[in-house]
Scaffold this active site. Structure first.
Site: not given
Lengths: 434, 308
Positions: A61, A65, A95, A180, A233, A305, A309, A324
């Site tokens: 996981h 980006r 995502n 998720h 998670h 995870d 950012h 995050g």
């Protein structure tokens, strides 16, 4: 391709649950020999005394980006962070912008990954088109293009019928799900866990049921359809209990993140937005239950995870900052601290959860195992030396990490992918080595 | 054979012998259709109404042709511009048609069980031309006639039915018929459209399609409806075509190349790609002609039963 001989180390065999002081020879991308006293004058020698040598870590996981937010992380910076973190393989979540919901994007990612050539990148395809939770993505075409699993990570699939059909349909293509769990009607605009800290700080709460109720629903859907699902998670004690109960009935697995094992809701007070994460940090009791689940083997996979950012975003007000934590290059030392130092599991068990079990779940038959003929994906860890976390030195562009200055044991010192050293002594090996 | 059924509602209600009888008569009419001029007087004085409450061209025209060739009067009732639009119930409309003294009512309706309902309600002969997801007996009969003419036997014949089995009355009726006659049936398709319970029809479910079609004599492709995608059963037409549409590799079996059937109309590029030149291995066109023949056989048989 040059041969690599790793001598003097302790080999970790997670598939057998044992350590052995033997040497290992890598050649043409494969493990070619394992045994005592191997000599090969033409091989590049790694002295592994006092080091642990095992099958490469596989991170089930991470968020890379790309495409769409390459300035926050991309396949190159993410690969470098992974290599530094001792990961020979990473599973990248869909995502992105646009999301990985069609085969062309998958092919693009795989081409880029090949170009970069540092670690193996396994893309995950979206469960629903645009991650919008409205219609199934093209699982067959995604699989043909190279996705390894399906996930709408970042969001739960709200529509039960859609997931029910997806669970049935995906089996035709042997694709597992990484779920998720979050009922958006329950989590709404919550920021941190329900509980003492939310009450005292007046922050909007995310109740445990937001995750638990959707997980319970999806366990039932998986049980009735026969789908292979993995819950990512976990954060609450009831989730561990649900999992334990269903593991009696069917194959189902779950992972945790290092931050849920090392931080609790109270830490939000000191750490601020760096500790704003989904699922939110929960209570000490929840954390204990997660560790107990790991010890028992109910939680069989350890993940990251990794969610990079930009600092601008994390420096907004608590409510506006994104969820995050960036942790890819310190995931292994974090687990060493949370699990090995505390005596919850030992290194061979850690290796099982970071390499063998993820490979098994993902169907990567030649990974996760030290054996002649398997892939030469190797991670070497120094279990003894402690080092401080310096977030500013991260290869990852994501510096949003609450573990700045923590002293951690168990740092990876070599990462070898497909028989090539990509990280040595904490540094990325820039070109074809030697 | 003494025919004991007033109506033809489903293959499920027919014995092996009754199916064989209808096929024998179908075979006779199929040969008759190759002659010209082709007009019979057998049905003179009988009146047929096509009561179609679901869009259909093929089946309706096929029944109409069958009736006319037998010498019957044929009237078509369609739901557009009908009393239904004025809110009349199915029961009242059907009773009205019955009072007009038709002898045969051919019904198609989107609800399973409507044909049976009308058969109990009305004194005339009811032929089920497709009720919901339940049965489409004349389609099964025409498929069976096509197979019988091609192979000459059913015992041990292997047929793979591929596609939307769940919503298919064609698959249901054909499977029931094939099983009664001793054939083996395999189902494959998207798992969402092929729940395990479909095995109650007597077929074996095999995934993936490549496995299901191995060594079969016939691959029967079902028509996929666009609505099924909208209802979420599969993600896209292109994905359906790619994985569940006919593949050259399904056909490349040494010596025994399987034959292809389809109830029509074919979605070109979906169930069957544009690249296939079909003449040599397709039975699809023959199915259409056999359709008229078995409908003639059905009409003859039901009217004959009346005489006895």
């Amino acid at each position: 391709m040059k041969k690599i001989l790793i001598k003097g180390g302790t080999l970790v065999f997670p598939q057998k649950g044992v350590f052995q002081d033997v040497d290992i020879l890598l050649e043409s991308g494969l493990i070619t020999r394992i045994g005592k006293g191997i000599e090969d004058s033409r091989a590049h020698l790694i002295n592994a005394s006092n080091l642990l040598v095992g099958p490469g870590f596989i991170n089930i996981h991470v968020h890379l980006r790309e495409p769409g937010r390459e300035t926050e992380e991309n396949l190159l910076t993410g690969s470098r962070a992974a290599a530094r973190g001792g990961f020979t393989s990473v599973v990248s979540m869909p995502n992105t912008h646009p999301p990985i919901d069609n085969p062309i994007l998958v092919r693009y990612l795989l081409l880029r990954a090949k170009e970069i050539g540092l670690v193996n990148i396994f893309p995950v395809g979206a469960i629903t088109v645009g991650l919008e939770g409205k219609e199934m993505a093209e699982y067959g075409l995604l699989k043909e293009a190279g996705v390894i699993a399906l996930s709408d990570d970042g969001r739960g699939v709200q529509d039960a019928r859609l997931l029910y059909l997806a669970f049935q349909y995906a089996q035709y293509f042997n694709l597992p799900f990484i779920l998720h769990e979050e009922d958006e009607n329950l989590s709404r605009d919550g920021e941190i866990s329900e509980g003492k800290v939310a009450t005292l700080s007046g922050k909007r709460a995310i109740p445990r049921v937001a995750e638990e109720s959707l997980m319970a629903r999806d366990l039932v859907l998986a049980y009735r359809t026969g789908a292979r699902v993995h819950f990512t998670h976990l954060s609450t004690s009831l989730e561990v209990e649900l999992l334990r109960w269903f593991q009696e009935k069917m194959p189902v697995s779950a992972d945790v993140t290092p931050h849920h094992l090392l931080l609790i809701e109270d830490d939000v007070l000191g750490l601020g937005t760096e500790a704003k994460v989904k699922p939110p940090l929960r209570s000490l009791e929840d954390q204990k239950a997660l560790k107990e689940g790991i010890k028992e083997g109910v939680i069989s996979i350890l993940a990251s995870d990794h969610a990079p950012h930009p600092s601008e975003d994390k420096s907004r007000s608590f409510s506006e900052a994104p969820f995050g934590i960036s942790n890819l290059e310190i995931t292994v030392p974090l687990y060493a601290k949370a699990l090995i130092e505390e005596g919850i599991i030992n290194w061979v068990e850690l290796w099982e959860k970071l390499s063998y079990n993820p490979a098994l779940f993902l169907g990567l038959d030649n990974k996760g195992i030290l054996e002649e003929g398997r892939d030469a994906d190797i991670t070497i860890v120094d279990p003894g030396t402690r080092k401080r976390v310096e977030v500013s030195n991260f290869e990852s562009q994501g510096k949003n990490c609450p573990f700045e200055n923590w002293s951690l044991p168990g740092w990876p010192v070599y990462t070898i992918v497909d028989g090539r050293i990509v990280m040595a002594e904490g540094s990325i090996v820039e070109s074809e080595f030697c | 054979m003494k025919w004991k059924h007033k109506d033809l509602l489903g293959i499920n209600l027919l014995s092996k012998e009754e199916i064989e009888y209808l096929l024998e008569r179908g075979k006779y009419f199929r040969e008759f259709l190759d002659c010209s001029p082709k007009k019979m007087k057998y049905g003179e004085g009988y009146c047929l109404v096509n009561f179609f409450l679901e869009p259909s061209t093929r089946t309706r025209v096929s029944f109409e042709t069958a009736g006319r060739l037998l010498g019957m009067e044929v009237v078509n009732f369609t739901s557009e511009a009908s009393s239904f639009q004025k809110g009349e119930s199915l029961e009242d409309t059907a009773k009205t048609l019955s009072r007009m003294k038709f002898d045969v009512l051919v019904v198609r309706h989107h609800q399973s069980g409507v044909a049976e309902y009308l058969a109990q309600l009305l004194p005339l002969h009811v032929i089920n031309a497709g009720d919901g997801m339940r049965e489409h007996p004349t389609q099964a009969l025409l498929d069976l006639l096509t197979l019988q003419r091609k192979f000459g036997y059913f015992q041990g014949l292997k047929v793979a039915i591929v596609g939307d089995i769940l919503h298919s009355r064609v698959a249901r009726s054909l499977t029931l018929g094939l099983k009664k006659l001793g054939a083996e049936v395999f189902f494959s398709g998207p798992p969402t459209l092929l729940p395990l319970a479909m095995e109650h029809l007597g077929a074996k479910i095999i995934f993936p399609v490549e496995e299901a079609v191995k060594g079969v004599d016939v691959i029967y492709l079902l028509r996929i409806q666009k609505e099924r995608q909208e209802a979420g059963y599969f993600p896209s037409i292109r994905e359906y075509a790619h994985f569940f549409g006919l593949k050259e590799k399904w056909l490349d079996r040494e010596n025994s190349r399987p034959l292809i059937m389809h109830p029509g109309p074919v979605n070109r590029g979906v169930e069957i790609g544009y690249s296939f030149t079909e003449e040599d291995f397709s039975l699809i066109e023959e199915q259409v002609t056999c359709g008229v023949a078995v409908r003639m056989a059905t009409l003859e048989t039901l009217l004959q039963g009346e005489e006895q």
